[in-house]
Design a protein around this motif. Structure first.
Motif, PDB file in Angstrom:
ATOM      1  N   MET A 404       0.995  -1.090  -0.009  1.00  0.00           N
ATOM      2  CA  MET A 404      -0.067   0.014   0.204  1.00  0.00           C
ATOM      3  C   MET A 404       0.986   1.268   0.109  1.00  0.00           C
ATOM      4  O   MET A 404       1.796   1.295   0.825  1.00  0.00           O
ATOM      5  CB  MET A 404      -1.067   0.211   1.190  1.00  0.00           C
ATOM      6  CG  MET A 404      -1.943   1.171   1.398  1.00  0.00           C
ATOM      7  SD  MET A 404      -3.334   0.891   0.595  1.00  0.00           S
ATOM      8  CE  MET A 404      -4.275  -0.273   1.949  1.00  0.00           C
ATOM      9  N   ILE A 405       0.498   2.288  -0.811  1.00  0.00           N
ATOM     10  CA  ILE A 405       1.289   3.399  -0.740  1.00  0.00           C
ATOM     11  C   ILE A 405       0.355   4.555  -0.555  1.00  0.00           C
ATOM     12  O   ILE A 405      -0.696   4.540  -1.223  1.00  0.00           O
ATOM     13  CB  ILE A 405       2.226   3.906  -2.449  1.00  0.00           C
ATOM     14  CG1 ILE A 405       2.883   2.355  -2.409  1.00  0.00           C
ATOM     15  CG2 ILE A 405       2.852   5.187  -2.061  1.00  0.00           C
ATOM     16  CD1 ILE A 405       3.209   2.320  -4.084  1.00  0.00           C
ATOM     17  N   VAL A 406       0.507   5.288   0.361  1.00  0.00           N
ATOM     18  CA  VAL A 406      -0.434   6.339   0.889  1.00  0.00           C
ATOM     19  C   VAL A 406       0.542   7.676   0.567  1.00  0.00           C
ATOM     20  O   VAL A 406       1.370   7.914   1.461  1.00  0.00           O
ATOM     21  CB  VAL A 406      -1.047   6.329   2.141  1.00  0.00           C
ATOM     22  CG1 VAL A 406      -2.058   6.990   2.517  1.00  0.00           C
ATOM     23  CG2 VAL A 406      -1.416   4.570   2.618  1.00  0.00           C
ATOM     24  N   ASN A 407      -0.132   8.763   0.155  1.00  0.00           N
ATOM     25  CA  ASN A 407       0.511  10.393   0.231  1.00  0.00           C
ATOM     26  C   ASN A 407      -0.476  11.124   0.854  1.00  0.00           C
ATOM     27  O   ASN A 407      -1.676  11.252   0.324  1.00  0.00           O
ATOM     28  CB  ASN A 407       1.022  10.487  -1.024  1.00  0.00           C
ATOM     29  CG  ASN A 407       1.475  11.937  -1.175  1.00  0.00           C
ATOM     30  OD1 ASN A 407       1.538  12.379  -2.325  1.00  0.00           O
ATOM     31  ND2 ASN A 407       2.219  12.536  -0.271  1.00  0.00           N
ATOM     32  N   GLU A 408      -0.162  11.969   1.625  1.00  0.00           N
ATOM     33  CA  GLU A 408      -0.982  12.876   2.329  1.00  0.00           C
ATOM     34  C   GLU A 408      -1.108  14.052   1.152  1.00  0.00           C
ATOM     35  O   GLU A 408      -0.007  14.470   0.563  1.00  0.00           O
ATOM     36  CB  GLU A 408      -0.283  13.638   3.413  1.00  0.00           C
ATOM     37  CG  GLU A 408      -0.647  12.813   4.691  1.00  0.00           C
ATOM     38  CD  GLU A 408      -0.028  13.401   6.104  1.00  0.00           C
ATOM     39  OE1 GLU A 408       0.471  14.299   6.043  1.00  0.00           O
ATOM     40  OE2 GLU A 408      -0.334  12.748   7.057  1.00  0.00           O
ATOM     41  N   VAL A 409      -2.304  14.651   0.967  1.00  0.00           N
ATOM     42  CA  VAL A 409      -2.163  15.409  -0.028  1.00  0.00           C
ATOM     43  C   VAL A 409      -3.297  16.719   0.433  1.00  0.00           C
ATOM     44  O   VAL A 409      -4.191  16.547   1.280  1.00  0.00           O
ATOM     45  CB  VAL A 409      -2.869  15.017  -1.570  1.00  0.00           C
ATOM     46  CG1 VAL A 409      -2.132  14.062  -1.995  1.00  0.00           C
ATOM     47  CG2 VAL A 409      -4.504  14.292  -1.120  1.00  0.00           C
ATOM     48  N   LYS A 410      -3.123  17.877   0.037  1.00  0.00           N
ATOM     49  CA  LYS A 410      -4.332  18.889   0.111  1.00  0.00           C
ATOM     50  C   LYS A 410      -4.929  19.308  -1.148  1.00  0.00           C
ATOM     51  O   LYS A 410      -4.297  19.588  -2.142  1.00  0.00           O
ATOM     52  CB  LYS A 410      -3.516  20.236   0.624  1.00  0.00           C
ATOM     53  CG  LYS A 410      -3.117  20.016   2.111  1.00  0.00           C
ATOM     54  CD  LYS A 410      -2.707  21.448   2.546  1.00  0.00           C
ATOM     55  CE  LYS A 410      -2.141  21.239   3.994  1.00  0.00           C
ATOM     56  NZ  LYS A 410      -0.930  22.186   4.212  1.00  0.00           N
ATOM     57  N   SER A 411      -6.455  19.292  -0.900  1.00  0.00           N
ATOM     58  CA  SER A 411      -7.044  19.457  -2.169  1.00  0.00           C
ATOM     59  C   SER A 411      -7.316  20.957  -2.073  1.00  0.00           C
ATOM     60  O   SER A 411      -7.670  21.635  -1.019  1.00  0.00           O
ATOM     61  CB  SER A 411      -8.565  18.886  -2.057  1.00  0.00           C
ATOM     62  OG  SER A 411      -9.193  19.347  -3.172  1.00  0.00           O
ATOM     63  N   VAL A 412      -6.771  21.844  -3.126  1.00  0.00           N
ATOM     64  CA  VAL A 412      -6.596  23.248  -3.260  1.00  0.00           C
ATOM     65  C   VAL A 412      -7.840  23.812  -4.267  1.00  0.00           C
ATOM     66  O   VAL A 412      -8.428  22.998  -5.029  1.00  0.00           O
ATOM     67  CB  VAL A 412      -5.304  23.940  -3.328  1.00  0.00           C
ATOM     68  CG1 VAL A 412      -4.514  23.246  -2.347  1.00  0.00           C
ATOM     69  CG2 VAL A 412      -4.827  23.441  -4.834  1.00  0.00           C
ATOM     70  N   LYS A 413      -8.399  24.929  -3.919  1.00  0.00           N
ATOM     71  CA  LYS A 413      -9.143  25.778  -4.780  1.00  0.00           C
ATOM     72  C   LYS A 413      -8.973  25.825  -6.174  1.00  0.00           C
ATOM     73  O   LYS A 413      -7.640  26.231  -6.418  1.00  0.00           O
ATOM     74  CB  LYS A 413      -9.511  26.972  -4.198  1.00  0.00           C
ATOM     75  CG  LYS A 413     -10.656  27.743  -4.510  1.00  0.00           C
ATOM     76  CD  LYS A 413     -11.421  28.759  -3.704  1.00  0.00           C
ATOM     77  CE  LYS A 413     -12.653  29.408  -4.452  1.00  0.00           C
ATOM     78  NZ  LYS A 413     -12.435  30.376  -5.593  1.00  0.00           N
ATOM     79  N   ILE A 414      -9.683  25.660  -7.071  1.00  0.00           N
ATOM     80  CA  ILE A 414      -9.403  25.618  -8.247  1.00  0.00           C
ATOM     81  C   ILE A 414      -9.990  27.141  -8.867  1.00  0.00           C
ATOM     82  O   ILE A 414     -11.240  27.285  -8.924  1.00  0.00           O
ATOM     83  CB  ILE A 414     -10.109  24.483  -9.346  1.00  0.00           C
ATOM     84  CG1 ILE A 414      -9.540  23.264  -8.789  1.00  0.00           C
ATOM     85  CG2 ILE A 414      -9.740  24.814 -10.847  1.00  0.00           C
ATOM     86  CD1 ILE A 414     -10.274  22.030  -9.475  1.00  0.00           C
ATOM     87  N   ASP A 415      -9.206  27.987  -9.123  1.00  0.00           N
ATOM     88  CA  ASP A 415      -9.592  29.464  -9.274  1.00  0.00           C
ATOM     89  C   ASP A 415     -10.090  29.695 -10.774  1.00  0.00           C
ATOM     90  O   ASP A 415     -10.825  30.682 -11.157  1.00  0.00           O
ATOM     91  CB  ASP A 415      -8.361  30.388  -9.083  1.00  0.00           C
ATOM     92  CG  ASP A 415      -8.148  30.509  -7.450  1.00  0.00           C
ATOM     93  OD1 ASP A 415      -9.193  30.579  -6.863  1.00  0.00           O
ATOM     94  OD2 ASP A 415      -6.997  30.439  -7.117  1.00  0.00           O
ATOM     95  N   ASN A 416      -9.346  28.724 -11.522  1.00  0.00           N
ATOM     96  CA  ASN A 416      -9.960  28.859 -13.108  1.00  0.00           C
ATOM     97  C   ASN A 416     -11.094  28.024 -13.360  1.00  0.00           C
ATOM     98  O   ASN A 416     -11.734  27.192 -12.923  1.00  0.00           O
ATOM     99  CB  ASN A 416      -8.752  28.431 -14.138  1.00  0.00           C
ATOM    100  CG  ASN A 416      -7.399  29.289 -13.632  1.00  0.00           C
ATOM    101  OD1 ASN A 416      -6.780  29.144 -12.492  1.00  0.00           O
ATOM    102  ND2 ASN A 416      -7.111  30.051 -14.538  1.00  0.00           N
TER     103      ASN A 416
END
Ligand code: MN
Length: 476
Positions: A404-416
Motif C-alpha cells: 500500500m502506498i499512501v500520500n498526504e495531499v491537500k485539495s486546493v481551490k481551483i480558481d480557473n
C-alpha cells in the motif's frame, strides 16, 4: 451511510484469580465504566461491547473462539487492568483471527499519595500487566494497534476510533466480491496482479463478466423505473439543456440512466459491491458508463476503470471505513501537472469516473464526445472537488507481496473556470512537497490510479495494513 449497523467491537480485560473475587468484580465495574465513556464519545464510531474479564487459560481460549465466530465482531480491544500472566493467553491468541487494539491505559488517573497501599497497587497495575501481555504479542509476531494514555484523553479515543474504522474496512474486504466487467485495458501493467493471492491475503474475490451481461439487463428494464431515475437526475443535478426533456440529446440521458440501472441490477444479482469496466470491451453498451459509475460510487460501490480490480476493492473498503463522514472518497487518477507557479500542483481526474461525493457544489450533468471507446457520447457529471486535507492511496502487486502506498495531499481551490474541460477534477498539493512526494511515489512503484479521500488519513490505512499484514509506504 452508516456501515457500522450492527457491527461491534468487543472489549476483553485480562486479570487473574490471585487477588480474590472482590478485585475481579471491581475490575468488571471499571471496565464497564470505560466502555460506557467510549460509547458516548463522538471520536469512536463503533459500538463497543463488554465481553468478559478473563482469568484462566481455558476461558481465554474459549472466548477467542467465540469472537472468531461472532460475525458482527470487527475487532477486539484488550486491556490488562491487573497483572495477567501471559502464558495463559498463548493458546487463545494463536487462534484469534480478529484485529486487536491493545489499550494501554489505567483506570485511576493520579496516584493517591496519601492513601496508596498494596490493595491499590494490585488493582491498578496495567503498567506491568500490559507490558507482560505486549511482550507475548510481539514474541508471537501478532500485529496490533497500541493505544496509549489515560482512557479519558481525547487522543486515546481518537486512536481507537481510527482503528475501529480500519477494522470495519478489513471486515468488509474479507467478504467482498469484485465484478470485473470486461478485462484489463490492453498492455497496462499496474492494473494487473495476482487475483488468487489477493483472495488469500485480503479475502476478496475477483471474477470476470462480459459487458453484455450488463446490456442484457438494460434490455429488460421497466420504463417507469427509467423515468423515475431521470427525475432523480433532474432534482440532483444541473442538467445541460440538450439533455433535458425535449432537448436534442435527451435520448442519450435515457441511455445513460438505463446503463446505471443495468449495472446496478447486475451487481445486485451477483452480490458484488465493487466493479470495474473498460472502454476497450463495451459489448452492446451504447456509451462508456460515466454518470452511472459516478452515482454508483456515491451509493458506496467500489469502482475503478480499465479493469483495475485492486483499486476497486480498495475504494469499497475505504468507503466503508469512512462510514458516516461526509467529505467524500473517490476513484482518482493523477492526470496532469501545473508547473510554473512556486508550488507545482497535480490535477487529478479521469476520463469520466470521479465520485460526486467529493463535489463542492451541485454537479453539472453534461454530454461530450469521448475520443476513445468507439461508442456514443457519454453522459457525465462535472464538478470541482471540495478543498481540504486528504490522502491518495493505492494498492500494488509487487510480485512477491502487496504494497500500500499512501500520500498526504491537500485539495486546493481551483480558481480557473476550465470551460473546455468536461470532466470532474481535483487540484492537489501533494505533501510534503511535489518533488519528494512524486519521487517517493514512483520509487515505491505507486499506481497512476488511486483512491482519493477527504475523510480518511494515513493512520486509517496504516492500521488497515497492519490487519492485512501488508507493507504500508507512507509519504508525508
Ligand atoms: Mn485510468
Amino acid at each position: 451511510m452508516n456501515f457500522f449497523n450492527n457491527k461491534t467491537v468487543q472489549f476483553i480485560c485480562g486479570s487473574q484469580h490471585l487477588y480474590g473475587d472482590q478485585v475481579i468484580d471491581k475490575v468488571e465495574i471499571n471496565v464497564k465504566e470505560i466502555i460506557d465513556h467510549f460509547n458516548k464519545s463522538d471520536k469512536i464510531p463503533a459500538l463497543i461491547k463488554f465481553k468478559k474479564v478473563l482469568t484462566t487459560p481455558d476461558e481465554i481460549t474459549k472466548t477467542c473462539l467465540e469472537l472468531n465466530n461472532d460475525e458482527n465482531c470487527i475487532g477486539v480491544i484488550i486491556w490488562m487492568h491487573t497483572f495477567s500472566p501471559a502464558k495463559m493467553w498463548i493458546s487463545g491468541l494463536k487462534k484469534l483471527t480478529k484485529p486487536i487494539c491493545h489499550l494501554h491505559t489505567q483506570f485511576n488517573t493520579e496516584i493517591p499519595w496519601d492513601s496508596i497501599n498494596m490493595d491499590f497497587m494490585n488493582l491498578n497495575q496495567s503498567a506491568h500487566g500490559d507490558r507482560e501481555f505486549a511482550h507475548l504479542l510481539t514474541r508471537m509476531k501478532i500485529s496490533r494497534k497500541v493505544a496509549v494514555g489515560h482512557w479519558k484523553e481525547e487522543y486515546v479515543k481518537k486512536e481507537i476510533g481510527v482503528w475501529s474504522r480500519s477494522a470495519l474496512g478489513w471486515d468488509e474486504i474479507q467478504n467482498l466480491k469484485v465484478a470485473r466487467i470486461g478485462d484489463n485495458m490492453r498492455d497496462v501493467a499496474v492494473t494487473e496482479g495476482d487475483k488468487l493471492e489477493a483472495h488469500i491475503k485480503f479475502g476478496f474475490s475477483v471474477n470476470g463478466y462480459d459487458s453484455d451481461d450488463i446490456s442484457s439487463e438494460v434490455d429488460f428494464l421497466d420504463e417507469e423505473e427509467v423515468n423515475s431515475l431521470i427525475e432523480e437526475y433532474q432534482s440532483d443535478y444541473d442538467i445541460a439543456p440538450k439533455l433535458q426533456r425535449g432537448g436534442t440529446l435527451h435520448s442519450n440521458l435515457i441511455d445513460a440512466a438505463k446503463i446505471e440501472l443495468g449495472i446496478k441490477n447486475f451487481l445486485e444479482k451477483v452480490g458484488c459491491m465493487a466493479f470495474t469496466t473498460t472502454f476497450e470491451n463495451l459489448g452492446g453498451l451504447k456509451q462508456l458508463p460515466g454518470i452511472s459509475v459516478q452515482r454508483l460510487m456515491k451509493m458506496g460501490y467500489g469502482f475503478a476503470a480499465e479493469g483495475d480490480w485492486k483499486t476497486a476493492a480498495l475504494l469499497r473498503a475505504m468507503k466503508v471505513m469512512a462510514s458516516g463522514l461526509d467529505k467524500g472518497t473517490s476513484f482518482m487518477e493523477d492526470y496532469t501537472y501545473h508547473f510554473g507557479s512556486k508550488k507545482p500542483l497535480v490535477l487529478g481526474s479521469h476520463m469520466l469516473e470521479v465520485c460526486p461525493s467529493i463535489s463542492d457544489s451541485i454537479p453539472r450533468c453534461e454530454i461530450h464526445p469521448l475520443s476513445i471507446g468507439n461508442r456514443e457520447d457519454p453522459v457525465r457529471l462535472v464538478f470541482n472537488a471540495k478543498t481540504g486535507e486528504g490522502i491518495n492511496a493505492c494498492l500494488v502487486d509487487m510480485g512477491e507481496h502487496f504494497r500500500m502506498i499512501v500520500n498526504e495531499v491537500k485539495s486546493v481551490k481551483i480558481d480557473n473556470k476550465l470551460p473546455r474541460l468536461p470532466v470532474a477534477r481535483a487540484l492537489l498539493d501533494v505533501q510534503p512537497n511535489f518533488i519528494h512526494a512524486t519521487r517517493s511515489w514512483m520509487l515505491a512503484g505507486g499506481s497512476h490510479h488511486t483512491v482519493f479521500s477527504l475523510d480518511l488519513n494515513i493512520d486509517h490505512l496504516n492500521d488497515f495494513c497492519e490487519m492485512a499484514g501488508i507493507e504500508c509506504v507512507r509519504i508525508n
